[in-house]
Motif scaffolding. Sequence first.
Motif, PDB file in Angstrom:
ATOM      1  N   GLN A  19       0.800  -1.226   0.000  1.00 49.55           N
ATOM      2  CA  GLN A  19       0.000   0.000   0.000  1.00 49.55           C
ATOM      3  C   GLN A  19       0.830   1.271   0.000  1.00 49.55           C
ATOM      4  N   VAL A  20       2.140   1.149   0.217  1.00 51.36           N
ATOM      5  CA  VAL A  20       2.967   2.350   0.321  1.00 51.36           C
ATOM      6  C   VAL A  20       2.963   3.137  -0.981  1.00 51.36           C
ATOM      7  N   LYS A  21       2.960   2.447  -2.121  1.00 48.67           N
ATOM      8  CA  LYS A  21       2.989   3.171  -3.407  1.00 48.67           C
ATOM      9  C   LYS A  21       1.732   4.014  -3.604  1.00 48.67           C
ATOM     10  N   TYR A  22       0.584   3.530  -3.098  1.00 51.11           N
ATOM     11  CA  TYR A  22      -0.632   4.342  -3.149  1.00 51.11           C
ATOM     12  C   TYR A  22      -0.553   5.480  -2.143  1.00 51.11           C
ATOM     13  N   LEU A  23       0.107   5.215  -1.038  1.00 57.56           N
ATOM     14  CA  LEU A  23       0.202   6.190   0.046  1.00 57.56           C
ATOM     15  C   LEU A  23       0.916   7.455  -0.418  1.00 57.56           C
ATOM     16  N   ILE A  24       1.991   7.292  -1.192  1.00 61.73           N
ATOM     17  CA  ILE A  24       2.786   8.451  -1.608  1.00 61.73           C
ATOM     18  C   ILE A  24       2.614   8.761  -3.090  1.00 61.73           C
ATOM     19  N   ILE A  78       0.292  14.520   1.300  1.00 64.93           N
ATOM     20  CA  ILE A  78      -0.403  15.360   2.291  1.00 64.93           C
ATOM     21  C   ILE A  78      -1.735  14.722   2.688  1.00 64.93           C
ATOM     22  N   THR A  79      -2.472  14.230   1.700  1.00 68.74           N
ATOM     23  CA  THR A  79      -3.755  13.585   2.001  1.00 68.74           C
ATOM     24  C   THR A  79      -3.556  12.375   2.905  1.00 68.74           C
ATOM     25  N   SER A  80      -2.537  11.570   2.607  1.00 69.66           N
ATOM     26  CA  SER A  80      -2.266  10.373   3.411  1.00 69.66           C
ATOM     27  C   SER A  80      -1.901  10.736   4.837  1.00 69.66           C
ATOM     28  N   ALA A  81      -1.072  11.747   4.995  1.00 75.26           N
ATOM     29  CA  ALA A  81      -0.661  12.158   6.339  1.00 75.26           C
ATOM     30  C   ALA A  81      -1.867  12.606   7.166  1.00 75.26           C
ATOM     31  N   ILE A  82      -2.736  13.404   6.555  1.00 72.39           N
ATOM     32  CA  ILE A  82      -3.926  13.882   7.278  1.00 72.39           C
ATOM     33  C   ILE A  82      -4.838  12.712   7.640  1.00 72.39           C
ATOM     34  N   CYS A  83      -5.083  11.826   6.679  1.00 70.70           N
ATOM     35  CA  CYS A  83      -5.989  10.697   6.932  1.00 70.70           C
ATOM     36  C   CYS A  83      -5.450   9.772   8.021  1.00 70.70           C
ATOM     37  N   ILE A  84      -4.167   9.472   7.989  1.00 74.35           N
ATOM     38  CA  ILE A  84      -3.588   8.577   8.997  1.00 74.35           C
ATOM     39  C   ILE A  84      -3.680   9.196  10.388  1.00 74.35           C
ATOM     40  N   VAL A  85      -3.377  10.509  10.464  1.00 71.26           N
ATOM     41  CA  VAL A  85      -3.476  11.176  11.776  1.00 71.26           C
ATOM     42  C   VAL A  85      -4.907  11.114  12.302  1.00 71.26           C
ATOM     43  N   VAL A  86      -5.868  11.406  11.441  1.00 67.06           N
ATOM     44  CA  VAL A  86      -7.273  11.398  11.873  1.00 67.06           C
ATOM     45  C   VAL A  86      -7.706   9.988  12.277  1.00 67.06           C
ATOM     46  N   LEU A  87      -7.376   8.998  11.442  1.00 69.23           N
ATOM     47  CA  LEU A  87      -7.801   7.620  11.716  1.00 69.23           C
ATOM     48  C   LEU A  87      -7.163   7.071  12.988  1.00 69.23           C
ATOM     49  N   GLN A 130      -9.794   9.170  -3.621  1.00 65.43           N
ATOM     50  CA  GLN A 130      -8.375   8.898  -3.875  1.00 65.43           C
ATOM     51  C   GLN A 130      -7.981   7.508  -3.364  1.00 65.43           C
ATOM     52  N   LYS A 131      -7.110   6.837  -4.110  1.00 63.82           N
ATOM     53  CA  LYS A 131      -6.631   5.527  -3.684  1.00 63.82           C
ATOM     54  C   LYS A 131      -5.749   5.616  -2.439  1.00 63.82           C
ATOM     55  N   CYS A 132      -5.097   6.761  -2.252  1.00 67.56           N
ATOM     56  CA  CYS A 132      -4.256   6.908  -1.056  1.00 67.56           C
ATOM     57  C   CYS A 132      -5.107   6.888   0.209  1.00 67.56           C
ATOM     58  N   VAL A 133      -6.356   7.340   0.137  1.00 73.24           N
ATOM     59  CA  VAL A 133      -7.257   7.291   1.290  1.00 73.24           C
ATOM     60  C   VAL A 133      -7.595   5.838   1.622  1.00 73.24           C
TER      61      VAL A 133
END
Length: 731
Positions: free
Chosen positions: A260-265, A298-307, A471-474
């Motif tokens: 999943q890292v490739k989708y993450l970044i 940026i989207t991944s960082a925000i989503c991970i923090v919230v989750l 987004q797939k990163c979400v």
Amino acid sequence: MGYLWHHKLEQIREANTGTMERPLEATRMEKNTSCFLMERKTRVKTSRKEIVLAKLRKSCSCSPRKLKNFVMDFLPVLRWLPKYQCKEYIWGDVMSGLVIGIILVPQAIAYSLLAGLKPIYSLYTSFFANIIYFLMGTSRHVSVGIFSLISLMVGQVVDRELILAGFDLNDDAPPVLGDGSLQSDGQPNTTAFNLTAAGMSAACGKECYAIGIATALTFVAGVYQVLMGVFRLGFVSMYLSESVLDGFATGASLTILTAQVKYLIGIKIPRSQGHGMLVITWINIFRNISQANICDVITSAICIVVLVAAKELGDRYKHKLKFPLPTELVVIVVATLVSHYGNLNEVYGSSVSGAIPTGFIAPEVPRFNLMLRVAVDALPLAVVSFVFTVSLSEMCAKKYAYTIRANQEMFAVGFCNIIPSFFHSFATSAALAKTLVKTSTGCQTQVSGVISAMVVLLVLLFLAPLFYSLQKCVLACIIIVSLRGALRKFRDVPTRYHANKVDTVVWVVTMAASALISTEVGLLVGIVFSMICIIVRTQRPRTALLGQIQDTSFYEDDLEYENLSSIPKVKIFRFEAPLYYANRNYFLKSLYRLTGLDPNLEVARRKKYEKKEKQHVKKEDHTTANGLGGADTTLQLVPKQIDFQTLIVDCSCISFLDTTGVNTLKEILKDYKELNISVLLACCNPAVIDSLKRGGYFGKDCGSMQEMLFYSIHNAVQFAQDQKLAEDCSV
């Protein structure tokens, strides 16, 4: 009080059945002057042929009552649903069903990335699995549907077969239309392939071929599970220990995280296949890290923090919350709105889910030729799916005081795979996280599963297209955060090591093999390695010499406990494992080491002494020997002084003997007898006694059994002391 084993053989003439022989095994128990006998029960031998015929007659017979019971056993819902207590159960079932349904939708969309399939197929899987388990399952609380580990195993097979068919894994296939046809945009590799040789009779594109592989794999896995249920092969799950399952789950979680890292970044790298996928993927990630999409990061960082923050708050205040926070759904809704109105796909090149069609695609029979290609891959998938489902079912049944039928669970999860495979679904299993949520939100029965299925159906029919801009990163963030429980197992390694070092090694080996080689190989390595550990532990078990606990009739290891009394002229040896061919040599070495006497060497030494003695006597007959020299020679040739006259073998930990084990005991009996040392057996179970009798350990007709076999160690010690006293008196 003494407990002497006394055995004798008698012939009994039966009036009706003729003459037959049977051993009467009795234990004489004496206390003061009273005496009574304990006789072994006589086993009535029944012909195996008669047993098989009786079972066949019972199975093949048919009656209305038996037919009714069969149908109700096959569909347990017919038993419990008429007794459903609506006023007591309905509120909890509705609440838990809604919560699970809300959780299922984002997870289904996210786990489609793991399976290498479009989100619509994950939604189909979640819908059909809940309905079928409602009809066939025996657990009231288990949540059956998509599971990350199962999705990963399906995805690995799908990716491999796509590569073999000539598809490029890095190109997106065209979206599926509502009628199931493929929308072609003219891009390379998205046009239709003619795959008649691979089992597809018509022109088929990448997505069509991928779901064909997934449904064939799912169908075969379901057939395996049903066959395992028919032949009652549920015992296979016993070979998957907790350490193996935890290690497998953790190793697979590392693989899922890596994928999943490739989708993450937001980078595009080749999808690695085969052994070592984890290492190769990380190498490619670091090589292409400069191409990371800043919007996805940026989207991944925000989503991970919230989750993560929401999960931690939910864990901390779970006793105060009536139901878990639907954080994943909120994140998906907000992220979809931001992506849609911010045009993140067009402006920043952020990868999105794409079109998700509504409705159902027409059912299709899984391709037989594709089944042959994935028949081997389906076996570990079937076993893992069944084991997770049954283990979770048993956990819930134990917690809420009801029973499940493991064999029926195998049928249920089998048909949860077979039937949905006709409706473009892939493999399912029970999921721990959703099961825990289900129990915590008041679930009472599988009616909650129907409610969850209705929520998924609502998305399938009306709401699915709304997730186009997601987004797939979400989705990758949701998957990674859901792995928290498995990844936290690393924190438990010190505690696990302190509790049991061998289980920790099994966990590490299984985890490393699952992550560094592949999930299927990792599972096989874990099973084989755990079995090797068991074999090694029986090959080199604990051995001990026992001493008497003061003023009692009990005996324990004199190296482990203080203030134990040794018995004069008696050695008590304990062997804490079955005695069989693999540990025979270790048994003998331990016995000789602890008693300080190897009877074979001592017998050889004595024969050498006797030979020298004869030579010395002959020499004295011809010449006048020097007294001092003769005395020196005699002193040099004196055999070793033995400090015991009786050896007692504590057989309480010996669960069985094979032929080698019986011969080993006969060997030490013979060897010690040459040194005038008695060998007594104590605390033998009936199976060991029968093996000794069949092996001729007690001689013909078992006449000497009463002097060789004892009910307890203390009884054997008393017998040895009485023998010594009798010998001293006779002298």
